[in-house]
Write a protein that holds these residues in place. Sequence first.
Motif, mmCIF file in Angstrom:
data_model
loop_
_atom_site.group_PDB
_atom_site.id
_atom_site.type_symbol
_atom_site.label_atom_id
_atom_site.label_comp_id
_atom_site.label_asym_id
_atom_site.label_seq_id
_atom_site.Cartn_x
_atom_site.Cartn_y
_atom_site.Cartn_z
ATOM 1 N N ASN A 196 1.069 -1.276 0.349
ATOM 2 C CA ASN A 196 -0.053 -0.019 -0.110
ATOM 3 C C ASN A 196 0.287 1.563 -0.115
ATOM 4 O OD1 ASN A 196 -2.309 -1.177 -0.479
ATOM 5 N ND2 ASN A 196 -3.047 -1.568 2.766
ATOM 6 N N SER A 197 1.988 0.874 0.944
ATOM 7 C CA SER A 197 2.459 2.983 0.741
ATOM 8 C C SER A 197 3.716 2.283 -0.448
ATOM 9 C CB SER A 197 3.472 2.143 2.332
ATOM 10 O OG SER A 197 4.446 1.153 2.208
ATOM 11 N N GLU A 198 3.478 1.712 -0.854
ATOM 12 C CA GLU A 198 4.333 1.728 -2.155
ATOM 13 C C GLU A 198 5.520 2.123 -2.370
ATOM 14 O OE1 GLU A 198 2.279 3.351 -5.320
ATOM 15 O OE2 GLU A 198 0.780 2.563 -4.959
ATOM 16 N N LYS A 199 6.297 1.608 -1.483
ATOM 17 C CA LYS A 199 7.738 2.389 -0.894
ATOM 18 C C LYS A 199 8.782 2.252 -1.882
ATOM 19 C CE LYS A 199 10.121 3.379 3.373
ATOM 20 N NZ LYS A 199 11.545 1.850 4.034
ATOM 21 N N TYR A 200 8.966 0.726 -2.514
ATOM 22 C CA TYR A 200 10.324 0.369 -3.218
ATOM 23 C C TYR A 200 9.731 1.267 -5.326
ATOM 24 C CZ TYR A 200 11.069 -2.669 0.537
ATOM 25 O OH TYR A 200 10.864 -3.574 1.006
ATOM 26 N N ASP A 201 10.907 1.914 -5.966
ATOM 27 C CA ASP A 201 10.645 2.864 -6.707
ATOM 28 C C ASP A 201 10.920 1.066 -8.392
ATOM 29 O OD1 ASP A 201 11.241 3.701 -8.945
ATOM 30 O OD2 ASP A 201 13.285 4.571 -8.241
ATOM 31 N N LEU A 202 9.865 0.510 -8.340
ATOM 32 C CA LEU A 202 9.328 -0.114 -9.277
ATOM 33 C C LEU A 202 10.300 -0.315 -10.371
ATOM 34 C CD1 LEU A 202 6.465 -2.029 -8.064
ATOM 35 C CD2 LEU A 202 8.864 -2.398 -7.299
ATOM 36 N N THR A 203 10.468 0.945 -10.758
ATOM 37 C CA THR A 203 11.432 1.492 -12.039
ATOM 38 C C THR A 203 12.521 1.459 -11.635
ATOM 39 O OG1 THR A 203 11.294 3.763 -11.026
ATOM 40 C CG2 THR A 203 9.514 3.728 -12.506
ATOM 41 N N GLN A 205 15.953 -1.403 -10.955
ATOM 42 C CA GLN A 205 16.483 -3.087 -11.015
ATOM 43 C C GLN A 205 16.167 -3.100 -9.268
ATOM 44 O OE1 GLN A 205 16.488 -5.376 -12.664
ATOM 45 N NE2 GLN A 205 16.653 -6.857 -11.232
ATOM 46 N N LYS A 206 17.105 -2.261 -8.597
ATOM 47 C CA LYS A 206 17.363 -1.727 -7.234
ATOM 48 C C LYS A 206 16.211 -2.293 -6.658
ATOM 49 C CE LYS A 206 20.128 0.794 -3.556
ATOM 50 N NZ LYS A 206 18.959 1.701 -2.807
ATOM 51 N N GLY A 207 15.263 -0.983 -6.654
ATOM 52 C CA GLY A 207 13.980 -1.506 -5.707
ATOM 53 C C GLY A 207 13.124 -2.244 -6.004
ATOM 54 N N ARG A 208 13.032 -3.229 -7.455
ATOM 55 C CA ARG A 208 12.745 -4.586 -7.714
ATOM 56 C C ARG A 208 13.430 -5.449 -7.068
ATOM 57 N NH1 ARG A 208 12.160 -2.372 -13.381
ATOM 58 N NH2 ARG A 208 13.906 -3.530 -13.659
ATOM 59 N N ASP A 209 14.622 -5.458 -6.238
ATOM 60 C CA ASP A 209 15.076 -6.026 -5.492
ATOM 61 C C ASP A 209 14.549 -6.251 -4.371
ATOM 62 O OD1 ASP A 209 16.523 -7.208 -8.783
ATOM 63 O OD2 ASP A 209 18.131 -6.308 -7.684
ATOM 64 N N GLU A 210 14.489 -5.616 -4.194
ATOM 65 C CA GLU A 210 14.255 -4.953 -2.763
ATOM 66 C C GLU A 210 13.203 -5.572 -2.140
ATOM 67 O OE1 GLU A 210 17.137 -1.414 -1.354
ATOM 68 O OE2 GLU A 210 14.533 -0.891 -1.692
ATOM 69 N N GLN A 211 12.588 -5.660 -3.174
ATOM 70 C CA GLN A 211 10.910 -5.630 -2.761
ATOM 71 C C GLN A 211 10.744 -7.076 -3.063
ATOM 72 O OE1 GLN A 211 7.761 -5.339 -5.388
ATOM 73 N NE2 GLN A 211 6.490 -5.184 -4.735
ATOM 74 N N THR A 212 11.397 -7.732 -3.313
ATOM 75 C CA THR A 212 12.050 -9.627 -3.817
ATOM 76 C C THR A 212 12.014 -10.106 -2.794
ATOM 77 O OG1 THR A 212 12.235 -8.788 -6.674
ATOM 78 C CG2 THR A 212 12.164 -11.696 -5.348
ATOM 79 N N ASP A 213 13.008 -8.768 -2.148
ATOM 80 C CA ASP A 213 13.670 -10.065 -0.997
ATOM 81 C C ASP A 213 12.895 -9.550 -0.625
ATOM 82 O OD1 ASP A 213 15.723 -10.392 -2.302
ATOM 83 O OD2 ASP A 213 17.288 -8.435 -1.149
#
Length: 397
Positions: A196-203, A205-213
């Motif tokens: 909900n807080s959309e904390k990760y920057d999915l644009t 790679q780093k953000g996408r990796d953090e979210q996956t982790d």
Amino acid sequence: MIDNQILKNKTILYAEDESIIQDGVTETLNLFGLNVICAENGEEALSLFKNSENKIDLILTDIKMPRLDGLGFIKKVREVNNDIPVIITTAHQETNYLMQSIELNISAYILKPINIYKLEEILIKAIEPSVLKEQLIEKNKKLEIEIKKNKEKQKIMEAQSRFAAMGEMISMIAHQWRQPLASIGTASFNLKYKLNSEKYDLTTQKGRDEQTDFFSKKLDEIEFYVQNLTTTIDDFRNFYRTDKKLSKTCIENPIKNSLKILQKDLQTNNISINLDLKSKKLINIYENEITHVFLNIIKNAADKFLEKQIVDAEIKIITSDLEDKVKVEIIDNGGIIEKENLDIIFEPYYSTKKEKNGTGIGLYMSKTIIENNHDGKIVVENTNDGVCFSIILDCMI
Ligand SMILES: Nc1ncnc2c1ncn2[C@@H]1O[C@H](COP(=O)(O)OP(=O)(O)O)[C@@H](O)[C@H]1O
Ligand SMILES: [Mg+2]
């Protein structure tokens, strides 16, 4: 014991053709308390006997009588009834009568004139075996009813104990599940929060990796806790299985099973377990039942610790091998049991926790399991270290 009361209200069939003798003897028989049915010859006696619907307890008959004589009458009686006591009176002292009488299973043989003082004794002796037999049959019937009642009582108690155990199981599962369920709740809440807080920057790679982790870490946690819940259910299901199979094992196994089930309860209440498991011999047991016994004993100690608010609560479990036996001692340091209660704590329904859902069945069932189902012994005593339950079981040779 048997006395002359035995003749009271019994019915005697009396066959005698001489009316003077019949009247006199009948009067005497009445005095003894007997109901007398009179016949004047063998034929009449036989028809009275056949129509009596087994109400006649005893037969007294003369030998020489018109129509059918006494021995002929008894012969016919014996065709249908081999048990009824028969006494023969006769004025004839002939041995062949005696021989025939013996063949007819006669209780006594009285010569006329009848000595009425002897008569009472002879009647009592004649009727005694059948009365004793009846009493024995009656007693046996009562005993059978008693045994049936006891078996039913035992069944009810086993069911009650199963219900009590099920209640305990549910509360223990609830207890064990509380923490993993809370953790699953927290993990899924965090996942939702992050989404909900959309904390990760999915644009990036780093953000996408953090979210996956983050997601896989939380999902691993959930998986771990689900595994934990499943294990708890499996432990309990194994324990409460109703199949009754003997297994060859060490006493250590049922002890550890019960501790595994109680683990959370004991930890939460700061009860420490001190194990000294030396026994290695094999025993042949119903493992679930024996686990149940340890569970009951340990749970009782835990109940007492809580009630008395004991601070350094400890349960010591010691096992050892004797020559052909295995011994377990379970000692709690929560204070002794009053001397007058030591003998009664194994009685069914004895409980000092009635207002806290105590059933008083735990120790009764434990004793039944150990002593009836395993031929062992369970005793309780106060020792310097506290209350000690000792269990002794045969080991395999
Ligand atoms: N370790 C112990 N120390 C003191 N009292 C005990 C202990 N274990 C059992 N008792 C007494 O024996 C009673 C019967 O135990 P149990 O048959 O398990 O029934 P319940 O636990 O339902 O009361 C208990 O209520 C308690 O008073
Ligand atoms: Mg109990």
